[in-house]
Scaffold this active site. Structure first.
Site, PDB file in Angstrom:
ATOM      1  N   ARG A   9      50.005  -7.350 -29.996  1.00 35.38           N
ATOM      2  CA  ARG A   9      50.446  -7.765 -31.333  1.00 35.38           C
ATOM      3  C   ARG A   9      49.285  -7.755 -32.322  1.00 35.38           C
ATOM      4  O   ARG A   9      49.451  -7.455 -33.491  1.00 35.38           O
ATOM      5  CB  ARG A   9      51.073  -9.158 -31.280  1.00 35.38           C
ATOM      6  N   ALA A  36      35.550 -30.693 -33.790  1.00 33.37           N
ATOM      7  CA  ALA A  36      36.842 -30.275 -34.322  1.00 33.37           C
ATOM      8  C   ALA A  36      36.835 -28.802 -34.721  1.00 33.37           C
ATOM      9  O   ALA A  36      37.654 -28.002 -34.257  1.00 33.37           O
ATOM     10  CB  ALA A  36      37.213 -31.154 -35.511  1.00 33.37           C
ATOM     11  N   ARG A  68      41.735 -34.479 -32.980  1.00 32.66           N
ATOM     12  CA  ARG A  68      41.526 -33.241 -33.734  1.00 32.66           C
ATOM     13  C   ARG A  68      40.735 -32.180 -32.972  1.00 32.66           C
ATOM     14  O   ARG A  68      40.629 -31.053 -33.453  1.00 32.66           O
ATOM     15  CB  ARG A  68      40.784 -33.546 -35.048  1.00 32.66           C
ATOM     16  N   ASP A 127      28.532 -30.824 -37.835  1.00 29.96           N
ATOM     17  CA  ASP A 127      29.025 -31.927 -38.664  1.00 29.96           C
ATOM     18  C   ASP A 127      27.943 -32.488 -39.578  1.00 29.96           C
ATOM     19  O   ASP A 127      28.072 -33.586 -40.095  1.00 29.96           O
ATOM     20  CB  ASP A 127      29.580 -33.056 -37.781  1.00 29.96           C
ATOM     21  N   PHE A 129      24.502 -31.353 -42.498  1.00 31.61           N
ATOM     22  CA  PHE A 129      23.883 -30.282 -43.274  1.00 31.61           C
ATOM     23  C   PHE A 129      22.495 -29.906 -42.776  1.00 31.61           C
ATOM     24  O   PHE A 129      22.045 -28.781 -42.996  1.00 31.61           O
ATOM     25  CB  PHE A 129      23.842 -30.659 -44.758  1.00 31.61           C
ATOM     26  N   CYS A 168      22.983 -16.988 -49.842  1.00 30.96           N
ATOM     27  CA  CYS A 168      23.034 -17.810 -48.636  1.00 30.96           C
ATOM     28  C   CYS A 168      23.528 -19.216 -48.990  1.00 30.96           C
ATOM     29  O   CYS A 168      23.780 -19.525 -50.157  1.00 30.96           O
ATOM     30  CB  CYS A 168      21.661 -17.865 -47.970  1.00 30.96           C
ATOM     31  N   CYS A 171      21.831 -21.214 -51.759  1.00 28.57           N
ATOM     32  CA  CYS A 171      22.099 -20.812 -53.145  1.00 28.57           C
ATOM     33  C   CYS A 171      23.196 -21.670 -53.767  1.00 28.57           C
ATOM     34  O   CYS A 171      23.287 -21.778 -54.992  1.00 28.57           O
ATOM     35  CB  CYS A 171      22.506 -19.344 -53.209  1.00 28.57           C
ATOM     36  N   CYS A 184      33.556 -37.674 -40.998  1.00 26.02           N
ATOM     37  CA  CYS A 184      34.840 -38.035 -40.407  1.00 26.02           C
ATOM     38  C   CYS A 184      34.804 -39.440 -39.836  1.00 26.02           C
ATOM     39  O   CYS A 184      35.849 -40.072 -39.653  1.00 26.02           O
ATOM     40  CB  CYS A 184      35.223 -37.026 -39.332  1.00 26.02           C
TER      41      CYS A 184
END
Length: 339
Positions: A9, A36, A68, A127, A129, A168, A171, A184
């Site tokens: 498919r 998650a 989750r 999760d 930065f 990137c 930016c 979360c």
């Protein structure tokens, strides 16, 4: 013939076809984070027939993950399985022709380059930065596409960044500052936004690997599925002087070999790594004299009289759970492990 049956498919979808499917089967993915986003991403990649999927995470399965994080169940919680080990078991049952490589590790400046060796793209299932900027820097230094994604509350963001072709992450989001600190674990998250962002991430890399580059979104997509907002910030020229994609400074890679003390995403958990290895059997015998110990092949839990809990991993990491105070965490580490 078996591949045709399995992927028929998907191959009937003309932008993929047989050639695109062949490209998938020859591709090697790195998914950083098996929470998650990471579990949803890995599920799609493995079912779609990407040939080699390397999954990396530092944590183990807890009950609060089950709402989750789609690859885990209550048995994984009871066994305190590391997330990558639990995920590997599920993924191998989905598609035995895909090679699943599971690594229990904290991704940092000292190991990120090794983890990215011989991979064709990197998927963001993290999760925080600090790790995202590390991946962004490493990908642009090593000329590897980076598929960013993030989800919290009912909001999500995603973009495919390609070295030499697009701006990137830096930016758009400068240096990690200005992030809200919302996670979360502080404001919650609903599962559908995770699935949507992960699906966008995988769809973009499918377009890229299949060679249909004209259909790439080429934007930073943001959405709030509860409040019915969506916005796409189209890519333009990279930010002038960007230390990653313009001046090639890669600041996250210069941040040091690793962070010895890290707070984990609002979870009342501090991670400390001062050792390179723990013999779990040896430490179980030491700690059982003063704590309640539970040992698995992958980790050692020690419930402290003070109320907190230590979790030791063979790679030398210790989680101090039950506090967000790094001073308190260091004091408990010194008391039970030694500094």
């Amino acid at each position: 013939m078996d591949d045709f049956k399995r992927y028929s498919r998907q191959m009937l979808f003309s932008p993929i076809g047989e050639e695109g499917q062949k490209n998938f089967s020859q591709s090697r993915a790195l998914v950083v984070g098996m929470g998650a986003l990471g579990t949803a991403i890995a599920n799609h990649l493995v079912r779609a027939g990407f040939g080699h999927v390397k999954i990396v995470d530092r944590d183990y399965v807890e009950k609060s993950n089950l709402q989750r994080q789609m690859l885990f169940d209550e048995e994984d919680v009871s066994a305190a399985l590391p997330k990558t080990i639990a995920a590997k078991k599920k993924l191998e049952k989905m598609n035995s022709s895909v090679e699943i490589e599971a690594i229990i590790a904290d991704v940092n400046a000292s190991n990120v380059s090794d983890l990215m060796e011989e991979v064709d793209f990197v998927m963001d299932g993290t999760d925080n930065f600090s790790t995202r900027f590390l991946l962004n820097d490493a990908c642009f230094k090593m000329n590897i596409p980076f598929v960013y994604g993030g989800a919290v509350s009912s909001r999500g963001m995603t973009a495919l960044f390609v070295p030499g072709e697009t701006p990137c992450l830096r930016c758009f989001i400068q240096g990690g500052e200005g992030t809200t600190g919302e996670t979360c674990d502080t404001i919650g998250v609903i599962s559908p936004i995770v699935d949507i962002i992960a699906s966008y991430q995988v769809t973009e890399i499918m377009k890229y690997i299949a060679g249909d580059h004209e259909k790439l979104h080429r934007s930073l997509m943001t959405m709030d599925i509860w409040h019915n907002h969506s916005y796409a910030m189209k890519f333009s020229s990279p930010k002038e002087g960007c230390p990653t994609c313009q001046t090639n400074e890669y600041p996250s890679l210069k941040a040091g070999a690793k962070q010895d003390i890290t707070s984990l995403c609002g979870r009342e958990t501090i991670q400390i790594q001062l050792e390179s290895h723990f013999d779990l059997k040896e430490w179980a015998s030491k700690l059982e004299k003063t704590t309640t110990v539970k040992k698995t092949p992958f980790l050692l839990k020690a419930q402290l009289e003070e109320g907190e809990r230590l979790v030791l991993f063979p790679d030398g990491r210790v989680l101090i759970q039950g506090t967000e105070d790094s001073g308190r965490a260091k004091a408990l580490y010194a008391r039970y492990i030694g500094m």
